[in-house]
Design a protein around this motif. Structure first.
Motif, PDB file in Angstrom:
ATOM      1  N   ALA A  81       0.837  -1.205   0.000  1.00  0.00           N
ATOM      2  CA  ALA A  81       0.000   0.000   0.000  1.00  0.00           C
ATOM      3  C   ALA A  81       0.870   1.252   0.000  1.00  0.00           C
ATOM      4  CB  ALA A  81      -0.938  -0.004   1.201  1.00  0.00           C
ATOM      5  N   PHE A  82       1.879   1.273   0.847  1.00  0.00           N
ATOM      6  CA  PHE A  82       2.757   2.444   0.909  1.00  0.00           C
ATOM      7  C   PHE A  82       3.581   2.585  -0.367  1.00  0.00           C
ATOM      8  CE2 PHE A  82       2.179   1.931   5.618  1.00  0.00           C
ATOM      9  CZ  PHE A  82       1.432   3.082   5.768  1.00  0.00           C
ATOM     10  N   ASN A  84       2.564   1.627  -3.332  1.00  0.00           N
ATOM     11  CA  ASN A  84       1.609   2.119  -4.327  1.00  0.00           C
ATOM     12  C   ASN A  84       1.361   3.614  -4.176  1.00  0.00           C
ATOM     13  OD1 ASN A  84       1.091  -0.170  -5.888  1.00  0.00           O
ATOM     14  ND2 ASN A  84      -0.418  -0.949  -4.436  1.00  0.00           N
ATOM     15  N   ILE A  85       1.245   4.073  -2.947  1.00  0.00           N
ATOM     16  CA  ILE A  85       1.053   5.514  -2.718  1.00  0.00           C
ATOM     17  C   ILE A  85       2.281   6.294  -3.193  1.00  0.00           C
ATOM     18  CG2 ILE A  85       0.811   7.272  -0.914  1.00  0.00           C
ATOM     19  CD1 ILE A  85      -0.901   5.102   0.627  1.00  0.00           C
ATOM     20  N   CYS A  88       2.233   6.586  -6.899  1.00  0.00           N
ATOM     21  CA  CYS A  88       1.285   7.612  -7.356  1.00  0.00           C
ATOM     22  C   CYS A  88       1.902   9.004  -7.263  1.00  0.00           C
ATOM     23  CB  CYS A  88      -0.006   7.546  -6.538  1.00  0.00           C
ATOM     24  SG  CYS A  88      -0.998   6.094  -6.908  1.00  0.00           S
ATOM     25  N   ILE A  89       2.561   9.267  -6.155  1.00  0.00           N
ATOM     26  CA  ILE A  89       3.228  10.565  -5.979  1.00  0.00           C
ATOM     27  C   ILE A  89       4.316  10.742  -7.039  1.00  0.00           C
ATOM     28  CG2 ILE A  89       4.692  11.912  -4.419  1.00  0.00           C
ATOM     29  CD1 ILE A  89       3.062  10.556  -2.101  1.00  0.00           C
ATOM     30  N   VAL A 114      -3.759   6.768 -11.213  1.00  0.00           N
ATOM     31  CA  VAL A 114      -3.507   7.197  -9.833  1.00  0.00           C
ATOM     32  C   VAL A 114      -4.735   6.932  -8.960  1.00  0.00           C
ATOM     33  CG1 VAL A 114      -3.173   9.239  -8.375  1.00  0.00           C
ATOM     34  CG2 VAL A 114      -1.651   8.830 -10.313  1.00  0.00           C
ATOM     35  N   LEU A 118      -4.619   4.344  -5.905  1.00  0.00           N
ATOM     36  CA  LEU A 118      -4.901   4.837  -4.546  1.00  0.00           C
ATOM     37  C   LEU A 118      -6.062   4.079  -3.910  1.00  0.00           C
ATOM     38  CD1 LEU A 118      -4.386   8.698  -4.888  1.00  0.00           C
ATOM     39  CD2 LEU A 118      -2.903   7.040  -3.702  1.00  0.00           C
ATOM     40  N   ALA A 121      -4.604   0.836  -2.827  1.00  0.00           N
ATOM     41  CA  ALA A 121      -3.789   1.032  -1.622  1.00  0.00           C
ATOM     42  C   ALA A 121      -4.675   1.162  -0.388  1.00  0.00           C
ATOM     43  CB  ALA A 121      -2.900   2.269  -1.775  1.00  0.00           C
ATOM     44  N   ARG A 122      -5.769   1.868  -0.529  1.00  0.00           N
ATOM     45  CA  ARG A 122      -6.703   2.008   0.607  1.00  0.00           C
ATOM     46  C   ARG A 122      -7.269   0.647   0.995  1.00  0.00           C
ATOM     47  NH1 ARG A 122     -12.471   4.027   1.485  1.00  0.00           N
ATOM     48  NH2 ARG A 122     -12.388   4.511   3.694  1.00  0.00           N
TER      49      ARG A 122
END
Length: 134
Positions: A81-82, A84-85, A88-89, A114, A118, A121-122
Motif C-alpha cells: 500500500a505504501f 503504491n502511494i 502515485c506521488i 492514480v 490509490l 492502496a486504501r
C-alpha cells in the motif's frame, strides 16, 4: 468498499494476486501501449519506461510474498500500500515535470491510474488492519 474489505480480510493473499495483476497491466499499458501511441498521450518515452519498470518490481514483490507460505501477508499488504502511494506521488511528479508536453489523453490516463492505485492502496491498508489477533 466495506463489503469488499470484509470478503478480502478472510483471503488477504488474494489481494496480493490482484495487486500483481494490476501492476502487470500498468506495466504493459505504460511500456507498450502508451509508448506505441506516444504522440497521442504526449508522455516522453523514457518517462513511460521508467513508470513501467516500477510496477514490474511490484509484481515480483507480490509474487514472492504470495509464493512463500510463511510470509506475513498483512505486513506485505501494508508495505505494498505504501509503495503504491509512493508510486502515485512519483507518477504525478513525472507528469508535472512534463506538463508542457502531456496531452489531455495522457492526463486522463495518468489521473485514472492514480485514482485506481490509490483505491487499491486504501483497500490493502483496510485489509492489513483487519489482521486477526491470534
Amino acid at each position: 468498499m466495506k463489503k469488499l474489505t470484509e470478503k478480502l480480510k478472510n483471503y488477504p493473499r488474494q489481494l496480493l494476486l490482484a495487486d500483481c495483476a494490476g501492476a502487470l497491466i500498468s506495466a504493459f499499458m505504460l511500456g507498450v501501449v502508451l509508448v506505441h501511441w506516444q504522440n497521442f498521450f504526449g508522455i516522453p518515452v523514457y518517462a513511460l519506461y521508467i513508470l513501467a519498470a516500477i510496477p514490474c518490481f511490484f509484481a515480483l514483490y507480490d509474487l514472492a510474498v504470495y509464493s512463500v507460505e510463511s510470509a506475513n501477508t498483512y505486513t506485505a499488504l501494508k508495505n505494498m500500500a505504501f509503495l503504491n502511494i509512493a508510486y502515485c506521488i512519483f507518477s504525478l511528479g513525472i507528469a508535472l515535470f512534463h506538463v508542457s508536453s502531456i496531452e489531455v489523453a495522457g492526463w486522463v490516463y495518468l489521473i485514472g491510474e492514480v485514482i485506481i492505485v490509490l483505491l487499491l492502496a486504501r483497500l490493502e491498508l483496510l485489509v492489513a488492519s483487519s489482521r486477526p489477533l491470534n
